[in-house]
Structure formats: C-alpha cells, structure tokens
Design a protein around this motif. Structure first.
Motif, PDB file in Angstrom:
ATOM      1  N   ASN A 112      13.267   0.530   2.570  1.00 42.51           N
ATOM      2  CA  ASN A 112      12.505   0.308   3.801  1.00 42.51           C
ATOM      3  C   ASN A 112      12.983   1.210   4.929  1.00 42.51           C
ATOM      4  OD1 ASN A 112      10.480  -1.057   5.257  1.00 42.51           O
ATOM      5  ND2 ASN A 112      11.953  -2.503   6.081  1.00 42.51           N
ATOM      6  N   ASP A 113      13.572   2.356   4.592  1.00 42.32           N
ATOM      7  CA  ASP A 113      14.134   3.239   5.613  1.00 42.32           C
ATOM      8  C   ASP A 113      13.092   3.811   6.558  1.00 42.32           C
ATOM      9  OD1 ASP A 113      13.410   4.552   3.139  1.00 42.32           O
ATOM     10  OD2 ASP A 113      14.187   6.407   4.000  1.00 42.32           O
ATOM     11  N   GLY A 114      11.837   3.827   6.163  1.00 38.80           N
ATOM     12  CA  GLY A 114      10.762   4.299   7.033  1.00 38.80           C
ATOM     13  C   GLY A 114       9.895   3.165   7.548  1.00 38.80           C
TER      14      GLY A 114
ATOM     15  N   THR B  19       2.745   3.091   3.861  1.00 35.43           N
ATOM     16  CA  THR B  19       1.922   2.202   3.058  1.00 35.43           C
ATOM     17  C   THR B  19       0.588   1.989   3.751  1.00 35.43           C
ATOM     18  OG1 THR B  19       3.928   1.068   2.331  1.00 35.43           O
ATOM     19  CG2 THR B  19       1.849  -0.094   1.975  1.00 35.43           C
ATOM     20  N   LEU B  20      -0.471   1.857   2.963  1.00 38.43           N
ATOM     21  CA  LEU B  20      -1.795   1.517   3.483  1.00 38.43           C
ATOM     22  C   LEU B  20      -2.266   0.231   2.827  1.00 38.43           C
ATOM     23  CD1 LEU B  20      -3.488   5.041   3.308  1.00 38.43           C
ATOM     24  CD2 LEU B  20      -2.585   3.892   5.338  1.00 38.43           C
ATOM     25  N   ALA B  21      -2.851  -0.660   3.625  1.00 35.07           N
ATOM     26  CA  ALA B  21      -3.386  -1.921   3.126  1.00 35.07           C
ATOM     27  C   ALA B  21      -4.880  -1.967   3.421  1.00 35.07           C
ATOM     28  CB  ALA B  21      -2.682  -3.091   3.795  1.00 35.07           C
ATOM     29  N   LEU B  22      -5.683  -2.252   2.397  1.00 42.77           N
ATOM     30  CA  LEU B  22      -7.132  -2.337   2.521  1.00 42.77           C
ATOM     31  C   LEU B  22      -7.546  -3.803   2.519  1.00 42.77           C
ATOM     32  CD1 LEU B  22     -10.008  -1.034   2.414  1.00 42.77           C
ATOM     33  CD2 LEU B  22      -9.783  -1.144  -0.093  1.00 42.77           C
ATOM     34  N   THR B  23      -8.317  -4.222   3.534  1.00 45.74           N
ATOM     35  CA  THR B  23      -8.774  -5.600   3.602  1.00 45.74           C
ATOM     36  C   THR B  23     -10.094  -5.763   2.855  1.00 45.74           C
ATOM     37  OG1 THR B  23     -10.086  -5.334   5.617  1.00 45.74           O
ATOM     38  CG2 THR B  23      -7.727  -5.861   5.903  1.00 45.74           C
ATOM     39  N   GLU B  24     -10.449  -7.000   2.550  1.00 50.82           N
ATOM     40  CA  GLU B  24     -11.721  -7.295   1.889  1.00 50.82           C
ATOM     41  C   GLU B  24     -12.901  -6.796   2.723  1.00 50.82           C
ATOM     42  OE1 GLU B  24     -12.328  -8.540  -1.095  1.00 50.82           O
ATOM     43  OE2 GLU B  24     -10.303  -9.139  -1.658  1.00 50.82           O
ATOM     44  N   SER B  25     -12.754  -6.772   4.057  1.00 50.77           N
ATOM     45  CA  SER B  25     -13.841  -6.335   4.933  1.00 50.77           C
ATOM     46  C   SER B  25     -13.892  -4.816   5.126  1.00 50.77           C
ATOM     47  CB  SER B  25     -13.737  -7.029   6.296  1.00 50.77           C
ATOM     48  OG  SER B  25     -12.529  -6.679   6.935  1.00 50.77           O
ATOM     49  N   GLY B  26     -12.951  -4.093   4.514  1.00 47.85           N
ATOM     50  CA  GLY B  26     -12.977  -2.636   4.563  1.00 47.85           C
ATOM     51  C   GLY B  26     -12.107  -1.995   5.617  1.00 47.85           C
ATOM     52  N   ASN B  27     -11.319  -2.764   6.354  1.00 45.29           N
ATOM     53  CA  ASN B  27     -10.389  -2.191   7.330  1.00 45.29           C
ATOM     54  C   ASN B  27      -9.132  -1.706   6.622  1.00 45.29           C
ATOM     55  OD1 ASN B  27     -11.959  -2.710   9.660  1.00 45.29           O
ATOM     56  ND2 ASN B  27     -11.316  -4.844   9.586  1.00 45.29           N
ATOM     57  N   VAL B  28      -8.521  -0.651   7.163  1.00 43.19           N
ATOM     58  CA  VAL B  28      -7.294  -0.105   6.600  1.00 43.19           C
ATOM     59  C   VAL B  28      -6.186  -0.214   7.648  1.00 43.19           C
ATOM     60  CG1 VAL B  28      -6.154   1.964   5.692  1.00 43.19           C
ATOM     61  CG2 VAL B  28      -8.546   1.490   5.112  1.00 43.19           C
ATOM     62  N   TYR B  29      -5.039  -0.757   7.234  1.00 44.34           N
ATOM     63  CA  TYR B  29      -3.861  -0.861   8.095  1.00 44.34           C
ATOM     64  C   TYR B  29      -2.767   0.010   7.495  1.00 44.34           C
ATOM     65  CZ  TYR B  29      -6.092  -4.811  10.346  1.00 44.34           C
ATOM     66  OH  TYR B  29      -6.966  -5.606  11.042  1.00 44.34           O
ATOM     67  N   GLY B  30      -2.059   0.765   8.348  1.00 42.06           N
ATOM     68  CA  GLY B  30      -0.982   1.618   7.887  1.00 42.06           C
ATOM     69  C   GLY B  30       0.325   1.257   8.544  1.00 42.06           C
ATOM     70  N   PHE B  31       1.414   1.445   7.816  1.00 45.77           N
ATOM     71  CA  PHE B  31       2.751   1.213   8.381  1.00 45.77           C
ATOM     72  C   PHE B  31       3.750   2.078   7.645  1.00 45.77           C
ATOM     73  CE2 PHE B  31       1.044  -2.263   5.911  1.00 45.77           C
ATOM     74  CZ  PHE B  31       1.939  -2.449   4.863  1.00 45.77           C
ATOM     75  N   GLY B  32       4.870   2.347   8.318  1.00 46.33           N
ATOM     76  CA  GLY B  32       5.894   3.238   7.797  1.00 46.33           C
ATOM     77  C   GLY B  32       5.879   4.548   8.564  1.00 46.33           C
TER      78      GLY B  32
END
Length: 108
Positions: free
Chosen positions: A48-50, A85-98
């Motif tokens: 988790n260094d980033g 990392t990228l997370a895709l929601t059921e509604s089509g939104n994308v969240y990024g972290f790192g």
C-alpha cells in the motif's frame, strides 16, 4: 503461517473468505482485491505504499480489510495497476485511488 516473502507453490484456499460470497477478484503488483456479492463490500490487502488499497493511509495490509470508503457504492469490478486502483460501480462511475503519476487514474 508462512513468512511474508515465501512462495506458495500450489493453490491454497484463502480462508478469510470461506463464508463470504464473492463476485470479483483482482490482483496487481503485490496488491489484492475481492468484491463480495453477499456483503456488497470490497476487501483489500497487500502492498500500500502508493495508497493503492484506498484505506486512507499508506500502511501495508497483511490480512484482508474492508475498504470502507467504497461501502454503499455497489462496486461491480476492480482493476489493479502497479500503485493505483480503479473501481467501477454498477451505475458506471469510476473511482480511482493510489498514485497518479503521469495521469494514470485521473486523466484530464
């Protein structure tokens, strides 16, 4: 328990998830994520260094932990890079972290 740097040479059950129904698994460079279809939560562990685990800190995680920031977002899938990392929601939104070097997760 195996040493942190030892290799597991045959497939081994990850017992933490024995009673949790899973819908998605994703691994990257020393980073792992699973999405639970029963609890609707995302679990992460590894390097988790980033801040690529999305936990609000940069401490490595030896055991899976809930990514609380994604609770209630109905995550469909996770894509893991080296330190982002990228997370895709059921509604089509994308969240990024790192890490965001070179616009890897948040392009202009």
């Amino acid at each position: 328990m195996e040493a942190a740097d030892s290799a597991t040479t045959t497939p081994t059950l990850v017992k933490f998830f024995t009673n949790i129904a899973l819908s998605s698994v994703s691994s990257g460079y020393h980073t792992n994520f699973v999405v639970s279809s029963s609890t609707k939560r995302v679990y992460a562990w590894g390097a988790n260094d980033g801040a690529q685990l999305g936990l609000g800190h940069k401490n490595d995680q030896i055991l899976p932990v809930n990514v609380a920031a994604l609770n209630g977002m109905s995550i469909k899938s996770i894509s893991v890079g080296g330190t982002h990392t990228l997370a895709l929601t059921e509604s089509g939104n994308v969240y990024g972290f790192g890490r965001n070097n070179h616009g890897r997760k948040f392009p202009p």
